[in-house]
Design an enzyme around this catalytic site. Sequence first.
Site, mmCIF file in Angstrom:
data_model
loop_
_atom_site.group_PDB
_atom_site.id
_atom_site.type_symbol
_atom_site.label_atom_id
_atom_site.label_comp_id
_atom_site.label_asym_id
_atom_site.label_seq_id
_atom_site.Cartn_x
_atom_site.Cartn_y
_atom_site.Cartn_z
ATOM 1 N N SER A 196 3.476 -1.183 10.851
ATOM 2 C CA SER A 196 4.998 -1.394 10.859
ATOM 3 C C SER A 196 5.415 -2.442 10.524
ATOM 4 O O SER A 196 6.288 -3.144 11.564
ATOM 5 C CB SER A 196 5.298 -1.401 12.995
ATOM 6 O OG SER A 196 4.571 0.036 12.957
ATOM 7 N N ASN B 250 0.574 -1.193 0.053
ATOM 8 C CA ASN B 250 -0.218 0.012 -0.136
ATOM 9 C C ASN B 250 0.876 1.383 0.301
ATOM 10 O O ASN B 250 1.730 1.435 0.996
ATOM 11 C CB ASN B 250 -0.796 -0.050 0.938
ATOM 12 C CG ASN B 250 -1.895 1.287 1.231
ATOM 13 O OD1 ASN B 250 -1.755 2.226 0.051
ATOM 14 N ND2 ASN B 250 -2.707 1.790 2.244
ATOM 15 N N GLU C 142 -4.749 -4.943 10.885
ATOM 16 C CA GLU C 142 -4.392 -3.838 10.185
ATOM 17 C C GLU C 142 -5.132 -2.947 12.064
ATOM 18 O O GLU C 142 -5.387 -2.146 12.012
ATOM 19 C CB GLU C 142 -4.624 -2.792 9.571
ATOM 20 C CG GLU C 142 -4.116 -3.300 8.116
ATOM 21 C CD GLU C 142 -3.532 -2.752 7.111
ATOM 22 O OE1 GLU C 142 -2.022 -2.499 7.231
ATOM 23 O OE2 GLU C 142 -3.568 -1.017 7.711
ATOM 24 N N GLU D 136 -7.097 4.976 7.978
ATOM 25 C CA GLU D 136 -7.045 6.369 6.979
ATOM 26 C C GLU D 136 -7.726 6.768 6.494
ATOM 27 O O GLU D 136 -8.271 8.101 6.569
ATOM 28 C CB GLU D 136 -5.944 6.475 6.331
ATOM 29 C CG GLU D 136 -4.063 5.839 6.779
ATOM 30 C CD GLU D 136 -3.206 5.651 6.613
ATOM 31 O OE1 GLU D 136 -3.380 5.479 5.458
ATOM 32 O OE2 GLU D 136 -1.509 5.089 7.769
HETATM 33 P P1 13P Z 1 2.933 0.379 7.844
HETATM 34 O O1 13P Z 1 3.437 -0.247 7.180
HETATM 35 O O2 13P Z 1 4.054 1.558 6.987
HETATM 36 O O3 13P Z 1 2.920 1.003 9.262
HETATM 37 O O4 13P Z 1 1.226 0.828 6.978
HETATM 38 C C1 13P Z 1 0.397 0.218 7.724
HETATM 39 C C2 13P Z 1 -0.351 -0.117 6.701
HETATM 40 O O5 13P Z 1 -1.295 1.111 6.829
HETATM 41 C C3 13P Z 1 -0.892 -1.100 5.519
HETATM 42 O O6 13P Z 1 -2.087 -0.176 4.490
#
Ligand code: 13P
Length: 259
Positions: free
Chosen positions: A218, A13, A172, A96
């Site tokens: 992460s 992503n 997530e 988000e």
């Molecule tokens: P990070 O891997 O930057 O923590 O983001 C995860 C994410 O939101 C993937 O959709």
Amino acid sequence: MKNETYKKLIVANWKMNPSSAKEAEELSGTVQREVRGLKNVEIVLCPPFPYLSVVGALAKGAQSCHWEQKGAYTGAVSPAMLKDMGCEYVIVGHSERKQYFGETDEIINKKVKAALKAGLKVVLCIGEDTRDSFDSKGHWTHELDPKLKEQIIGAFEGVKKSNIQNIVVAYEPVWAIGTGNPATPDDVLSAKIFIRKILSNLYDRKEADKVRVLYGGSTNKKNSAVFIKEGQADGLLVGGASLDSDEFVEMVKSIYENS
Ligand code: 13P
């Protein structure tokens, strides 16, 4: 849980990155070159809409879509358009999108159904905001957090049993996204068991067991294999680390070697 044999799925992503089509082309070009020949992993790059055409031969995904296939919805992109552009997957329900664009469980459900109708596979994101549902022994547990259950039930509302294998659930946790503080493999395994349990109550065990569960939050080249091996994730949804081609390729290779 029995050993599952299908390919591990790694979804990148890119969010609202990189800043130019040239960089997007370089990033996808490098990934493509480096992962050629890794047959038992499926890689899906999800760039911003304007870069969809530069992703090339790797499977394409989009980061969101509208719930209608066409019409007067200024600024929106429909699932049918994504399918026409060669997309195979679309991410729906990312935290988000909820945080910055006001997406609700109802909107997410409409998007899931519209995406499936257009023939796309859905990467459905779910996750709790905080890590604060502890049992009497002080163990953190998904069972005590109503959020995940509500998100799953809301998103699958009206989805036919024959279609649920076209939904990949990405666990997530919001507290793990972009924080450098990932979930533990145990958290991931318990989330997977929990998700499958809810789906088997909604549908049946056999169909629920076909729904792949990814982990995102992460992840990086050092920790990715452990989510697959110990957390039994069926793959990863990668944010920040997918923007660095060396890091991302290392992640893919470590999953390849450990699956
Ligand atoms: P990070 O891997 O930057 O923590 O983001 C995860 C994410 O939101 C993937 O959709």
